[in-house]
Scaffold this active site. Structure first.
Site, short mmCIF file in Angstrom:
data_model
loop_
_atom_site.label_atom_id
_atom_site.label_comp_id
_atom_site.label_asym_id
_atom_site.label_seq_id
_atom_site.Cartn_x
_atom_site.Cartn_y
_atom_site.Cartn_z
N LYS A 31 60.65 59.87 105.63
CA LYS A 31 61.69 60.82 105.30
C LYS A 31 62.24 61.47 106.58
CE LYS A 31 62.50 61.53 101.54
NZ LYS A 31 61.88 62.40 100.50
N GLU A 72 64.43 56.72 105.10
CA GLU A 72 65.56 57.51 104.64
C GLU A 72 66.59 57.67 105.76
OE1 GLU A 72 65.97 62.20 104.15
OE2 GLU A 72 64.77 61.33 102.53
#
Length: 282
Positions: free
Chosen positions: A170, A200
């Site tokens: 992330k 991400e």
């Protein structure tokens, strides 16, 4: 969606714990006080609104953990579409046993049917596209397994179940590790070939960096508008699986699915699902 049931031994501690929470230290005081021993009844678990049912396996376990002698007849298995008035299950036997298990059975079935129902609504918006609706880890603590099963009953798909299932990088990982390239280089140097890798990105520039460096299987396109999603699909040209995420509300799903992404993940399936109205009638 018709699915094989989960093994009862996996669900047993969850259902047993819920019953113990409800029974407290002395059992069902009301039922013990007002229901004469030997009183028998037939009850029906009914739908009071339309939706998709989930949690019937758990309801069965709740009734049978209280009283294995209860006779249960299932009319609407998990994954069934239901309308108001539908009988989902009939329960016959000691009235005291039925009343004692009632709230735990309804708590689970109402909650899980709500998740299955909202999921079915999201899935319906993807008709005619390849996009699949998937949940996230934004689940009720302790209920992740059954909530993710409810997503399947609604026609959706499951994301990872835990942090140990896959590598999902992330934005905070990228910030702490010093950027996309250091992250992907570390993964290529250390990760098992058996582990899937998702990363991400917030911009198309970051996506280009991922495509150039390699090392990922899936890219999570976070909070991108539909135009950016279409461009991401064109840039990737099928080389990676693309997952759209962030602010995925029902009214936007059809537009996002039409961009050509492979998956649309929505935390709302589990964290914002409304309990479906079900009831137990004697």
């Amino acid at each position: 969606m018709s699915l094989p049931p989960l093994p009862d031994m996996i669900l047993d501690p969850l259902v047993r714990g819920a019953l113990m929470e409800d029974l407290g230290t002395y059992g069902d005081l009301t039922t013990r006080t007002v229901i004469p021993a030997g009183t028998r009844y037939r009850a029906q678990l009914r739908a009071r609104e339309a939706g998709v049912v989930s949690g019937m396996q758990i309801a069965r376990m709740a009734f049978h953990l209280v009283d294995p002698a209860l006779a249960l007849t299932l009319h609407k298995p998990d994954g069934s579409a239901i309308i108001p008035g539908d009988v989902l299950m009939e329960i016959e036997g000691e009235a005291a046993s039925i009343l004692t298990a009632e709230r735990v059975a309804l708590n689970f079935t109402g909650r899980l049917s709500g998740i299955a129902t909202i999921t079915a609504g999201f899935v319906a918006e993807t008709k005619g596209t390849k996009a699949r609706i998937t949940c996230t880890r934004k689940t009720t603590p302790g209920l992740r397994l059954v909530e993710k099963q409810a997503v399947l009953h609604g026609g959706g798909f499951n994301h990872r179940f835990s942090l140990s299932d896959a590598i999902l990088v992330k934005d905070n990982h990228i910030a702490a590790a010093g950027g996309i390239r250091p992250v992907l280089q570390a993964i290529k140097g250390q990760a098992s070939h058996m582990v899937r890798v998702e990363i991400e990105v917030d911009t198309l520039e970051q996506l280009a960096e991922v495509l150039d460096e390699g090392g990922a299987d899936v890219v999570l396109l976070d909070n991108m508008d539909s135009g950016a999603l279409r461009e991401a699909v064109a840039m990737t040209a099928g080389r990676l699986v693309l997952e759209a995420s962030g602010n995925m509300k029902l009214e936007r799903i059809a537009e996002v699915a039409a961009t050509g992404v492979d998956y649309i993940s929505a935390g709302a399936l589990t964290h914002s699902a409304r309990t479906l109205d079900l009831g137990l009638d004697f």
